[in-house]
Design a protein around this motif. Structure first.
Motif, PDB file in Angstrom:
ATOM      1  N   HIS A  88      86.580  98.109  14.017  1.00 55.49           N
ATOM      2  CA  HIS A  88      86.859  96.979  13.125  1.00 55.49           C
ATOM      3  C   HIS A  88      86.517  95.651  13.781  1.00 55.49           C
ATOM      4  O   HIS A  88      86.101  94.711  13.111  1.00 55.49           O
ATOM      5  N   SER A  89      86.671  95.607  15.084  1.00 58.41           N
ATOM      6  CA  SER A  89      86.302  94.387  15.794  1.00 58.41           C
ATOM      7  C   SER A  89      84.781  94.191  15.725  1.00 58.41           C
ATOM      8  O   SER A  89      84.294  93.080  15.492  1.00 58.41           O
ATOM      9  N   GLU A 145      83.760  92.900  12.369  1.00 64.46           N
ATOM     10  CA  GLU A 145      84.063  91.480  12.210  1.00 64.46           C
ATOM     11  C   GLU A 145      83.066  90.618  12.975  1.00 64.46           C
ATOM     12  O   GLU A 145      82.594  89.592  12.476  1.00 64.46           O
ATOM     13  N   ALA A 152      87.188 104.962   9.247  1.00 63.23           N
ATOM     14  CA  ALA A 152      86.627 104.087   8.237  1.00 63.23           C
ATOM     15  C   ALA A 152      85.256 103.652   8.740  1.00 63.23           C
ATOM     16  O   ALA A 152      85.116 103.253   9.875  1.00 63.23           O
ATOM     17  N   ALA A 166      91.486  92.004  13.215  1.00 62.69           N
ATOM     18  CA  ALA A 166      90.334  92.672  12.585  1.00 62.69           C
ATOM     19  C   ALA A 166      90.776  93.976  11.921  1.00 62.69           C
ATOM     20  O   ALA A 166      90.307  94.322  10.836  1.00 62.69           O
ATOM     21  N   LEU A 173      84.887 112.795  13.062  1.00 66.14           N
ATOM     22  CA  LEU A 173      86.042 111.932  13.308  1.00 66.14           C
ATOM     23  C   LEU A 173      86.342 111.131  12.059  1.00 66.14           C
ATOM     24  O   LEU A 173      85.494 110.429  11.541  1.00 66.14           O
ATOM     25  N   PRO A 174      87.561 111.276  11.532  1.00 70.90           N
ATOM     26  CA  PRO A 174      87.873 110.539  10.314  1.00 70.90           C
ATOM     27  C   PRO A 174      88.050 109.065  10.642  1.00 70.90           C
ATOM     28  O   PRO A 174      89.043 108.667  11.213  1.00 70.90           O
ATOM     29  N   ASP A 230      82.976  99.488   4.635  1.00 69.23           N
ATOM     30  CA  ASP A 230      84.040  98.865   3.871  1.00 69.23           C
ATOM     31  C   ASP A 230      84.092  97.346   4.027  1.00 69.23           C
ATOM     32  O   ASP A 230      84.974  96.715   3.508  1.00 69.23           O
ATOM     33  N   ALA A 239      83.134  93.484   3.320  1.00 68.04           N
ATOM     34  CA  ALA A 239      82.957  92.898   1.994  1.00 68.04           C
ATOM     35  C   ALA A 239      81.539  92.374   1.787  1.00 68.04           C
ATOM     36  O   ALA A 239      81.316  91.394   1.087  1.00 68.04           O
ATOM     37  N   ARG A 296      89.292 102.860  16.801  1.00 73.43           N
ATOM     38  CA  ARG A 296      89.376 102.088  15.552  1.00 73.43           C
ATOM     39  C   ARG A 296      89.354 100.579  15.824  1.00 73.43           C
ATOM     40  O   ARG A 296      88.768  99.808  15.066  1.00 73.43           O
ATOM     41  N   MET A 297      89.990 100.190  16.911  1.00 72.92           N
ATOM     42  CA  MET A 297      89.983  98.771  17.246  1.00 72.92           C
ATOM     43  C   MET A 297      88.541  98.312  17.524  1.00 72.92           C
ATOM     44  O   MET A 297      88.116  97.256  17.067  1.00 72.92           O
ATOM     45  N   ARG A 317      90.641  95.852  -2.681  1.00 73.73           N
ATOM     46  CA  ARG A 317      89.716  96.570  -3.552  1.00 73.73           C
ATOM     47  C   ARG A 317      90.408  97.680  -4.336  1.00 73.73           C
ATOM     48  O   ARG A 317      89.749  98.456  -5.029  1.00 73.73           O
TER      49      ARG A 317
END
Lengths: 393, 384
Positions: free
Chosen positions: A303-304, A307, A8, B291, A5-6, A12, A14, A299-300, B302
């Motif tokens: 990324h959640s 965070e 992220a 998010a 599955l592509p 990534d 920081a 994706r949600m 970046r």
């Protein structure tokens, strides 16, 4: 099996290079261990059996250092944090491992570590890290089923310690636990008590969960606990319970993300290969858009979670804020995983309804984990209570 | 010349904030829709004087030369204060300037950029046509080279702010023989040219912001072609990262959510458990949208490229926004239907205008359906 599955990856964020390097190593070792469908096959075969998981697998995970991830080095652990543990939990969820790692190493291990009995920690934590002792937390009571601090089980003072009276249910990982940590009201407030398996055994019974694993129920009518087995006294128990609960919510969310990701990958592969009307069904826009929506959900969650994990690293994080973050991610991942796995069944058609098809296993694990420690509705409400109280008060 | 990028983020944020708070007209904060140019012009001219009109342009062309990171702060502060008109200004500044810097000739840059930068020319974007919307490459407005001029015939539609514009940048068909993307050329046109007719189209929110532009043998000099003949598709597609992330910003959803909160207070809805459940759901949708936005903003910061998965952000942003404005309209009930646009007081919080305005967010920046196509084809690699 490679990650097809592509998406992220968490790489990534920081964060510092050192952390990223460590996470990459963990990710590699986790994906090596969970490669292929050997664990899915195990999970299928172990359904409905006792204890429902495999001691050999448990030992291997201990050797990989996974069970001691959150345990400080002075107690024989690796001394890492939730960000690292989440990588492992995601891999476990992805491969449907039946072993109750989150329940034992995060929830039960957490209350042990956040308790105030250093001697007991020194005895139990190294064994947990080494894979020779599996603890489970017995907190839930049938009547007050959502609030960890609404405890009716009693701990009555005796000259040597306490005697426990009451009942607990839905003890995940309790079926093969070597001991239970039981919450009970003592004269001074809530305490946590270590009850070794042999002492708990007469009061234990089991119920099967949707994913074929077992949860335990425990009836105690005077189980004796020596004073030395008090995991946390009234001064520390409530905070220990809440912190371990929050961290377990986040790790269960990571598991849910892992299994959702994999269920979506399996479904996408089916859409690419299943042919009807002379074309792969994935060329039909109705299914394409449905798949796109599931990917957005995934994706949600991703990324959640990133965070939330980053926020959990903050040393000044207040308990309420931690609770809001944990509920936020559990609500999101519970809801998304159920949607993704339900739709995975639908998009597999009649095959998806067959027990032999793996997507059903993913749905059932999602059902179990999404409900564990509270589902989306409960956690949205908790989030409102903790994070939106200025507006909703 | 200030080196903004060497400034520490917090100091930069404070300086931007101070300037906006001291200078942005109070009565133009958080407008429910885009104001006409005449209304926003005094503010834009302040930015021009300050040298802040084109934060994303290189310094050598009069921009601030902000790094993506600083640019996001700049946009963030505008959003926080409710500054109108996208986040960077007008189409000329936002889009055309960077395109000219990248694809224009030296002569074009010298002739056009200073005027764009000072709002002496106001630009609109002529892309969509009656028969080329989602399928933009099927456009049929035609330009024939006649000596040193192009003669343009056809119709552009849904052209935002054309009534306020002096010029239009547009894509036209210059070759019908090859693949449809290959015969397209990027041109610049003065709207005062004979043969150009601009007609405003009233939208369902009651404002006349977008237009139909009819081109009847409208002529423009060959020197107004940007890039090579038949290479216009590439020029028009080459939006820079921050322009693409702009429409996915959670700011509009945050703004809508704040209004929902104001409405809920006015009506005492926080005592209603049913309301709170749905309010919490939207609060979480907004938190998780942020998010996702932060993820893409970090990629930009970046210097990494944005992929087709940016459609995830676009869909989440626009659809969260719509859910919030729909819920707001639902809870405002009958009373909400009789409120003046923009009204926010005395139990009368305008829920209708945001609802109507936000019907466009799942259409204008690529329809939701197109974004789902992009995800399924280009991200999930489902068969075409």
């Amino acid at each position: 099996m490679t990650d097809s599955l592509p998406a992220a990856s968490s790489e990534d964020s920081a964060d510092s290079g050192e952390l990223q390097e460590r996470l990459a190593l963990l990710r590699n070792s986790a994906s090596r261990y969970t490669a292929g469908d050997v664990h899915v096959k195990r999970a299928r075969a172990l359904r409905g059996t006792q204890p429902g998981f495999d001691r050999d697998a448990w030992r291997q995970m201990a050797e990989l250092g996974w069970l001691g991830t959150l345990i400080p080095e002075r107690f024989g652990g690796v001394g890492l944090g939730c960000t690292e543990m989440a990588v492992i939990c995601e891999a476990l969820g992805r491969a449907l491992l039946p072993e109750p790692v989150t329940a034992a190493a995060v929830l039960a291990g957490g209350v042990l570590l956040y308790g105030d009995n250093e001697t007991l920690k020194a005895e139990l934590a190294p064994a947990l890290a080494a894979g020779t002792l599996i603890p489970a937390l017995a907190w839930r009571e049938s009547v007050h089923d959502t609030d960890m601090l609404a405890v009716e089980t009693r701990a009555e003072q005796t000259p040597r310690g306490v005697k426990l009276y009451g009942s607990k249910c839905l003890i995940i990982g309790g079926a093969a636990a070597d001991g239970l940590i039981v919450s009970a009201q003592s004269s001074g407030g809530i305490g946590l008590y270590w009850v070794p398996g042999a002492a708990a055994a007469p009061g234990l019974s089991y119920r099967e969960l949707p994913d074929g694993r077992a949860s335990a129920e425990l009836v105690m009518s005077g189980v004796e606990v020596p004073a030395a087995h008090c995991v946390a006294g009234p001064g520390a128990a409530s905070a220990a319970l809440e912190r371990a609960y929050d961290e377990a919510l986040v790790m269960a969310s990571a598991e849910l993300l892992g299994l959702s990701t994999r269920a979506l990958e399996i479904t996408l592969e089916y859409l690419r290969t299943r042919v009807q009307f002379g074309k792969p069904i994935g060329s039909f826009q109705a299914l394409q858009h449905r798949a796109a929506d599931l990917y957005i959900q995934q994706r949600m969650c991703r990324h959640s979670l990133d965070e939330v994990l980053a926020a959990l690293q903050r040393p000044d994080l207040a308990a309420e804020e931690r609770g809001a973050l944990a509920s936020r991610i559990k609500a999101r991942c519970s809801e998304a995983s159920l949607r993704i796995t339900r739709d995975a069944i639908q998009m597999h058609g009649a095959m998806g309804f067959a027990d032999e098809c793996d997507v059903g296993l993913y749905l059932k694990r999602a059902l179990t984990l999404a409900a564990w420690l509270g589902g989306a509705l409960l956690h949205r409400r908790r989030y409102a209570r903790l994070a939106l109280k200025e507006t909703t008060a | 010349m200030h080196d903004w990028n060497n400034m520490n983020d917090d100091d930069f944020r404070k300086e931007v904030r101070r300037f906006i708070e001291q200078n942005y007209p109070q009565d133009l904060r958080f407008l429910p829709h885009r104001p006409r140019f005449s209304v926003i012009k005094p503010w834009l001219m302040l930015l021009v004087e300050k040298g802040w009109a084109a934060p994303h342009w290189p310094v050598q062309y009069g921009g601030m030369g902000l790094s993506p990171r600083k640019l996001l702060i700049y946009m963030d502060e505008q959003g926080r204060w409710g500054v109108a008109r996208q986040f960077l200004g007008e189409a000329g500044v936002v889009q055309l300037g960077p395109m000219l810097i990248r694809f224009g000739s030296e002569e074009q840059r010298a002739r056009l950029l200073p005027k764009i930068l000072r709002y002496e020319t106001i630009w609109c974007q002529g892309y969509s046509e009656p028969n080329a919307g989602s399928d933009l490459a099927s456009l049929s407005t035609e330009a024939l080279l006649d000596g040193d001029e192009f003669a343009i015939n056809g119709r552009k539609i849904w052209t935002s702010s054309a009534l306020d514009s002096t010029h239009m940048f547009l894509i036209v068909r210059t070759d019908k023989t090859g693949k449809k993307q290959q015969g397209i050329t990027f041109l610049l046109l003065d709207l005062a040219t004979p043969g150009v007719t601009v007609r405003g189209i009233k939208n369902i929110a009651g404002t006349t912001d977008y237009c139909e532009v009819t081109l009847d043998n409208a002529r423009t000099a060959r020197s107004n072609m940007v890039g090579e003949l038949n290479q216009g598709w590439t020029v028009s597609r080459n939006l820079l990262g921050f322009e693409r992330i702009n429409t996915g910003s959670p700011r509009r959803s945050e703004f809508a959510f704040k209004r929902l909160e104001a409405l809920a207070r006015e009506r005492g809805l926080f005592k209603d458990a049913g309301f709170v459940d749905r309010y919490a759901q939207l609060a979480l949708d907004l938190a998780d949208l942020k998010a996702v936005y932060v993820h893409f903003a970090d990629l930009l910061t970046r210097g990494e490229p944005l992929g087709p998965d940016l459609s995830v952000l676009q869909l989440l942003s626009s659809e969260t926004n719509q859910r919030i404005t729909e819920f707001m309209l639902e809870v405002s009930g009958e009373l909400g239907l009789t409120v003046a646009p923009g009204e926010t007081q005395n139990e009368r919080v305008d829920a209708l205008t945001p609802f109507l305005v936000m019907r466009a967010v799942t259409i204008g920046a690529g329809t939701s359906e197109i974004h789902r196509n992009i995800i399924s084809r280009h991200v999930l690699k489902l068969p075409g």
